[in-house]
Design an enzyme around this catalytic site. Structure first.
Site, PDB file in Angstrom:
ATOM      1  N   HIS A   1       0.873  -1.177   0.000  1.00 56.02           N
ATOM      2  CA  HIS A   1       0.000   0.000   0.000  1.00 56.02           C
ATOM      3  C   HIS A   1       0.914   1.231   0.000  1.00 56.02           C
ATOM      4  O   HIS A   1       2.001   1.200   0.595  1.00 56.02           O
ATOM      5  CB  HIS A   1      -0.850   0.099   1.266  1.00 56.02           C
ATOM      6  CG  HIS A   1      -1.777  -1.035   1.528  1.00 56.02           C
ATOM      7  ND1 HIS A   1      -1.385  -2.209   2.107  1.00 56.02           N
ATOM      8  CD2 HIS A   1      -3.114  -1.160   1.308  1.00 56.02           C
ATOM      9  CE1 HIS A   1      -2.422  -3.015   2.232  1.00 56.02           C
ATOM     10  NE2 HIS A   1      -3.494  -2.403   1.746  1.00 56.02           N
TER      11      HIS A   1
ATOM     12  N   ASP B   1       2.357   1.971   3.363  1.00 58.42           N
ATOM     13  CA  ASP B   1       3.278   0.968   3.944  1.00 58.42           C
ATOM     14  C   ASP B   1       4.705   1.379   3.619  1.00 58.42           C
ATOM     15  O   ASP B   1       5.614   1.221   4.430  1.00 58.42           O
ATOM     16  CB  ASP B   1       3.117  -0.419   3.309  1.00 58.42           C
ATOM     17  CG  ASP B   1       1.719  -0.975   3.382  1.00 58.42           C
ATOM     18  OD1 ASP B   1       0.976  -0.575   4.279  1.00 58.42           O
ATOM     19  OD2 ASP B   1       1.393  -1.827   2.518  1.00 58.42           O
TER      20      ASP B   1
HETATM   21  C1  XUL Z   1      -7.631  -6.630   4.055  1.00 57.98           C
HETATM   22  C2  XUL Z   1      -6.818  -6.982   2.877  1.00 57.98           C
HETATM   23  C3  XUL Z   1      -5.983  -5.892   2.307  1.00 57.98           C
HETATM   24  C4  XUL Z   1      -5.853  -5.921   0.826  1.00 57.98           C
HETATM   25  C5  XUL Z   1      -5.107  -4.752   0.240  1.00 57.98           C
HETATM   26  O1  XUL Z   1      -8.405  -7.651   4.535  1.00 57.98           O
HETATM   27  O2  XUL Z   1      -6.818  -8.097   2.437  1.00 57.98           O
HETATM   28  O3  XUL Z   1      -4.722  -5.945   2.898  1.00 57.98           O
HETATM   29  O4  XUL Z   1      -5.227  -7.082   0.383  1.00 57.98           O
HETATM   30  O5  XUL Z   1      -5.622  -3.537   0.642  1.00 57.98           O
END
Ligand code: XUL
Ligand code: CO
Length: 443
Positions: free
Chosen positions: A107, A110
């Site tokens: 993300h 992150d």
């Molecule tokens: C949350 C989840 C996230 C997504 C990316 O449950 O799976 O981490 O993979 O935003």
């Protein structure tokens, strides 16, 4: 042991490159089943499985939960947020290279420090992305997908693209735009939308029709921008039924696929299926993967598993070989993962506090999927299960069944056939199939 690090120092000291040592090895820091260069069905295991390490769980989540403080101590932590981000990137690339995973995923926040100031957010992100590019070039590790965190900041408490306040959509768009710019810089294979807050907490305050339409528009303009700047990969919607919302609009694979088609996004979007999200929706991992494959919509996989006694999203590393076998069988029948991969959206347990545990957790997940691949290959090579499945439909392979499948029989004709038909009780042989699977697994 050789030292290996990127940047200025080694963070995972005393751990070298993880090697394949075979099923008899008693070395916890070795693969027992994942042999990256082994050829299965004409392709290396590495190319079949396309493993990816998730930045957020492995290098950010410190064990904090609603009942307790951090338990994980990261030696790369630094008080200056940009230095912290650079150290974290170095630790991540050292880890991923030692593990031998070809991909990673992150993300925006992150990898790079968030900021209340939009300008600072963009500046930070582009600067860190340039550093990630350097580390990618140095190590050969590639970006499976990136995404934007549109769920942690308080501004997103009522949703991002589905927020009833239009001003929130702009900040979400800034994040998505910058993440797409970064993706193109880094040569990403995919871009993911997971809408944790794209849902509602109560219908009493929510216009679901309007919110869903806003989400459709948001994804369309994001698609248009991505294609305009040269993003050649696949966009993914990652379904999840709930958590943190009471109800999430992308509930499961079937719902996400209907949404993708309704908004005309089917040439650009596919699903990113996560095991623990499928089980939270009351399905199995295999079910949601199969729904995607049936509709040409399997994009990528968030490889983890839940806990049957809990039900919530525990994001455990996958160890259940029965489930990985079912998954790999469906993936092989799909002709592979294509642009997608097996991304470990999984975290070690809060009390697995040693840095070595991070390797052990990933090694277990990689071995579980390698075993799944090997067993799926046996099942396909033997052909018995596929033949049993096909033979159940034999009545559609000849005679009037063929005409029916071609749409050439109307209801009156079908009812006429029904006057003469004498259906027999035909066994589904479910227990026999289960027994066969155990033979493939354990013989
Ligand atoms: C949350 C989840 C996230 C997504 C990316 O449950 O799976 O981490 O993979 O935003
Ligand atoms: Co996920």
């Amino acid at each position: 042991m050789d030292t290996y690090f990127v940047g200025n120092q080694e963070y995972f000291k005393g751990i070298g490159k993880i090697a394949y040592e075979g099923p008899k090895s008693d070395n916890p820091l070795a693969f027992k089943f994942y042999d990256p260069k082994k050829i299965v069905r004409g392709k290396t295991m590495e190319d079949h499985l396309r493993f990816s390490v998730a930045y957020w769980h492995s290098f950010c989540a410190d064990g904090t939960d609603p009942f307790g403080k951090a338990t994980m101590h990261f030696p790369w932590k630094h008080d200056d947020p940009m230095q912290n981000a650079r150290n974290k990137a170095e630790a991540a690339f050292e880890f991923i290279t030692k593990l031998g995973a070809p991909f990673y995923a992150f993300h925006d926040v992150d990898a790079s420090p968030d900021s209340e100031s939009a300008a600072e957010y963009e500046k930070n992100y582009l600067e860190i992305a340039a550093y990630l590019k350097r580390l990618q070039d140095e190590t050969g590790v590639r970006l499976l997908w990136n995404t934007s965190n549109l769920f942690s900041h308080p501004r997103y408490m009522n949703g991002a693209a589905t927020n009833p306040d239009f001003s929130v959509l702009g900040r979400a768009a800034l994040q998505v735009k910058t993440s797409l710019d970064v993706n193109v810089m880094l040569g990403g294979s995919g871009y993911t939308f997971w809408g944790g807050r794209e849902g509602y907490m109560t219908l009493w305050n929510t216009d679901t029709k309007r919110e869903e339409e806003h989400l459709g528009t948001f994804l369309r303009i994001a698609r248009d921008y991505g294609r305009k700047i040269g993003f050649k990969g696949t966009f993914y919607i990652e379904p999840k039924p709930m958590e943190p919302s009471k109800h999430q609009y992308d509930f499961d694979a079937a719902t996400a696929i209907a949404f993708i088609r309704k908004y005309g996004l089917e040439n650009d979007f596919k699903c990113n299926i996560e095991n623990n999200h499928a089980t939270l929706a009351g399905h199995s991992f295999a079910h949601d993967l199969q729904v995607c494959v049936d509709n040409g919509m399997l994009g990528s996989v968030d490889a983890n598993q839940g806990d049957a006694q809990n039900g919530w999203d525990t994001d455990e590393f996958p160890t259940n070989v029965y489930e990985t076998t079912e998954a790999m069988l469906i993936i092989l029948r799909n002709g592979g993962l294509h642009n997608g991969g097996l991304n470990f959206d999984a975290k070690r347990r809060r009390n697995s506090t040693e840095l070595a545990d991070l390797f052990i957790a990933h090694i277990g997940g990689m071995d579980a999927f390698a075993l799944g691949l090997l067993t799926a290959d046996k099942i396909l090579a033997d052909g018995k299960i596929d033949a049993m499945k096909k033979s159940r439909y034999a009545s559609f392979d000849g005679g009037d069944g063929v005409l029916y499948e071609k749409g050439l029989i109307d209801l009156v004709k079908l009812a006429d056939l029904g006057r003469k038909a004498q259906p027999k009780d035909i066994s589904g042989k479910q227990e026999l199939l289960y027994n066969l699977v155990n033979q493939y697994l354990f013989s």
